[in-house]
Write a protein that holds these residues in place. Sequence first.
Motif, PDB file in Angstrom:
ATOM      1  N   LEU A 254      28.512  64.996  58.115  1.00 24.61           N
ATOM      2  CA  LEU A 254      27.862  65.148  58.806  1.00 24.61           C
ATOM      3  C   LEU A 254      26.762  63.889  59.078  1.00 24.61           C
ATOM      4  CD1 LEU A 254      26.610  69.016  57.969  1.00 24.61           C
ATOM      5  CD2 LEU A 254      28.440  68.552  60.365  1.00 24.61           C
ATOM      6  N   ARG A 255      27.328  63.042  58.990  1.00 22.22           N
ATOM      7  CA  ARG A 255      26.271  62.003  58.553  1.00 22.22           C
ATOM      8  C   ARG A 255      25.456  61.213  59.545  1.00 22.22           C
ATOM      9  NH1 ARG A 255      31.088  60.502  58.445  1.00 22.22           N
ATOM     10  NH2 ARG A 255      31.544  58.315  59.038  1.00 22.22           N
TER      11      ARG A 255
ATOM     12  N   LYS B 222      13.416  59.940  56.002  1.00 19.22           N
ATOM     13  CA  LYS B 222      13.054  60.500  54.660  1.00 19.22           C
ATOM     14  C   LYS B 222      14.770  60.174  53.504  1.00 19.22           C
ATOM     15  CE  LYS B 222       9.200  63.309  56.008  1.00 19.22           C
ATOM     16  NZ  LYS B 222       9.776  65.226  55.754  1.00 19.22           N
ATOM     17  N   THR B 223      13.642  59.332  52.635  1.00 17.88           N
ATOM     18  CA  THR B 223      14.991  59.816  51.468  1.00 17.88           C
ATOM     19  C   THR B 223      14.804  60.981  50.283  1.00 17.88           C
ATOM     20  OG1 THR B 223      14.690  57.164  51.554  1.00 17.88           O
ATOM     21  CG2 THR B 223      15.895  58.977  49.147  1.00 17.88           C
ATOM     22  N   ILE B 224      15.743  61.243  50.050  1.00 17.18           N
ATOM     23  CA  ILE B 224      16.002  63.163  48.656  1.00 17.18           C
ATOM     24  C   ILE B 224      16.644  62.079  47.803  1.00 17.18           C
ATOM     25  CG2 ILE B 224      17.224  64.183  50.065  1.00 17.18           C
ATOM     26  CD1 ILE B 224      16.017  66.181  48.835  1.00 17.18           C
ATOM     27  N   LEU B 225      16.789  62.100  46.434  1.00 18.11           N
ATOM     28  CA  LEU B 225      18.002  61.979  45.435  1.00 18.11           C
ATOM     29  C   LEU B 225      18.436  63.361  44.784  1.00 18.11           C
ATOM     30  CD1 LEU B 225      18.445  59.828  42.497  1.00 18.11           C
ATOM     31  CD2 LEU B 225      18.030  62.438  41.535  1.00 18.11           C
ATOM     32  N   LEU B 226      19.547  63.563  44.411  1.00 21.53           N
ATOM     33  CA  LEU B 226      20.140  64.438  44.252  1.00 21.53           C
ATOM     34  C   LEU B 226      20.819  64.291  42.468  1.00 21.53           C
ATOM     35  CD1 LEU B 226      22.296  65.850  47.733  1.00 21.53           C
ATOM     36  CD2 LEU B 226      19.940  66.066  47.012  1.00 21.53           C
ATOM     37  N   ARG B 227      21.152  65.576  41.731  1.00 24.61           N
ATOM     38  CA  ARG B 227      21.440  64.431  40.789  1.00 24.61           C
ATOM     39  C   ARG B 227      22.200  66.086  40.067  1.00 24.61           C
ATOM     40  NH1 ARG B 227      20.174  67.454  35.497  1.00 24.61           N
ATOM     41  NH2 ARG B 227      19.631  65.645  34.079  1.00 24.61           N
ATOM     42  N   ALA B 228      23.270  65.318  38.876  1.00 27.09           N
ATOM     43  CA  ALA B 228      24.099  65.463  38.351  1.00 27.09           C
ATOM     44  C   ALA B 228      24.712  64.974  37.364  1.00 27.09           C
ATOM     45  CB  ALA B 228      25.492  66.560  39.168  1.00 27.09           C
ATOM     46  N   ASP B 229      24.690  66.023  36.317  1.00 28.69           N
ATOM     47  CA  ASP B 229      24.655  65.990  35.028  1.00 28.69           C
ATOM     48  C   ASP B 229      26.708  65.332  34.756  1.00 28.69           C
ATOM     49  OD1 ASP B 229      24.773  68.004  34.676  1.00 28.69           O
ATOM     50  OD2 ASP B 229      23.151  68.104  33.105  1.00 28.69           O
ATOM     51  N   MET B 230      26.672  64.608  33.789  1.00 25.90           N
ATOM     52  CA  MET B 230      28.460  64.221  33.485  1.00 25.90           C
ATOM     53  C   MET B 230      28.472  64.641  31.787  1.00 25.90           C
ATOM     54  SD  MET B 230      27.989  60.765  35.146  1.00 25.90           S
ATOM     55  CE  MET B 230      29.879  60.448  35.160  1.00 25.90           C
ATOM     56  N   ASP B 231      27.967  64.643  30.820  1.00 22.90           N
ATOM     57  CA  ASP B 231      28.818  64.922  29.567  1.00 22.90           C
ATOM     58  C   ASP B 231      28.673  66.117  29.156  1.00 22.90           C
ATOM     59  OD1 ASP B 231      25.603  65.303  30.279  1.00 22.90           O
ATOM     60  OD2 ASP B 231      25.768  64.572  27.999  1.00 22.90           O
TER      61      ASP B 231
ATOM     62  N   GLY C 252      22.045  58.234  57.203  1.00 20.50           N
ATOM     63  CA  GLY C 252      22.312  59.216  58.130  1.00 20.50           C
ATOM     64  C   GLY C 252      22.039  58.461  59.358  1.00 20.50           C
ATOM     65  N   LYS C 253      22.191  58.800  60.859  1.00 20.55           N
ATOM     66  CA  LYS C 253      21.439  57.703  62.009  1.00 20.55           C
ATOM     67  C   LYS C 253      20.968  57.063  62.207  1.00 20.55           C
ATOM     68  CE  LYS C 253      19.935  61.935  64.364  1.00 20.55           C
ATOM     69  NZ  LYS C 253      20.142  63.002  65.352  1.00 20.55           N
TER      70      LYS C 253
ATOM     71  N   SER D 240      18.487  62.758  60.236  1.00 23.60           N
ATOM     72  CA  SER D 240      18.615  61.272  59.816  1.00 23.60           C
ATOM     73  C   SER D 240      17.915  61.170  58.391  1.00 23.60           C
ATOM     74  CB  SER D 240      17.123  60.885  60.713  1.00 23.60           C
ATOM     75  OG  SER D 240      17.517  60.899  62.209  1.00 23.60           O
ATOM     76  N   GLY D 241      17.992  59.950  57.885  1.00 23.87           N
ATOM     77  CA  GLY D 241      17.602  59.897  56.148  1.00 23.87           C
ATOM     78  C   GLY D 241      18.149  59.367  55.416  1.00 23.87           C
TER      79      GLY D 241
END
Length: 394
Positions: free
Chosen positions: A124-125, A73-82, A68-69, A129-130
Amino acid sequence: MNIKDRIKQLAQAHSSEFVKVRRHLHQYPELSFQEHRTCAYVKERLLEIGITEIESVAKTGLMATINGKASGKTILLRADMDALPIQEENTVEYASQNNGIMHACGHDVHMTSLLLTTKILWELRKDFSGTVKLLFQPGEELMPGGATLVMKEAAYNALGPIPHLGQHVMPNLPAGKVGFRSGLFMASMDEIYITIIGKGGHAAVPEECIDPILIASHVIVAAQQVVSRMASPKTPSVLSFGRIVGDGANNVIPDKVTIEGTFRTYDEVWRTEAIEKLTTLVKSIAEGMGAECIVDIPRGYPHLKNDEELTNAMKKGAIDYLGSNNVVDLDLWMAAEDFAYYSQQNRACFYLLGVGNIQKGITSGLHTPTFNIDESALETGGGLMAWLALQSLL
């Protein structure tokens, strides 16, 4: 225009583009830990969006970053692929082109939704913030699970304990709706492999044989005691056998029978005890009837527990974004997910994205050859995850 409305606007504006992305991914599914083409395609889409901070993880997975600007904080967003080893029976124009392989669990939707989320957050970055970490994880469907490999990566461990968000398609929920459950949500999963070795022969002279078919029938019935009489009624447990192979004939008793099944529960202590009890019970029955018995129960995924504070906050955010009529409370789900590994070490929220549509005939369940989705769910899934990510960074 506030940021929530801007997210909705962007999700709607880009939805048709990402329907095409989902259809491409659906056409070219790949099995667990073989997602080479999928990985390359996802990377191309990330680069098109403008993402340049992309790392390889778990060989066929990716982790990307949006800053972000300002720091925060940090967050992880996860998607699986198989995908799964299922022959697709849908007659849609985007049906699988890879024989015997199909995105029958919606991982094409998970990837597409996260790519749409990525595009929204990238645009929207300068307004938040973050840091948002985007994890495209391989091998969810196959033990030991891609999550275990990701968690060994230096890039992942450098993050430390941070909130994790993930979503899973659910055909029982109409498109446009989502579901949440705090605390215990999904079960642990252990695979069961039993081999009963007897002595085969002519079915007309059973006294000269040690019949593994008969012994297997006793084993399967008696094994249910582990759930019905050994488990506390307060602890949900499931023991199911889904495959029996006894390669004899109507007049031939085979030498051996193999049985495959699964055990699922929500209590890790009971899980260990149940496996020990099951092993002892099965062996004692088979050996008591004169057969040799080999029991192999590889340790599978742990149970998935949603952090209550985070999940309640995400549910509140979903209500704010979609309206209370489109957010439902979920019951326990005895399915298993390797996202559970993340939930054991981090504050995590795993929720369900509705993709069904009875009016359109989109009702087939997960892991079936006719599974499909109402593609309007992509707009909901991509926009909502973007909104929830920003809520978590506040």
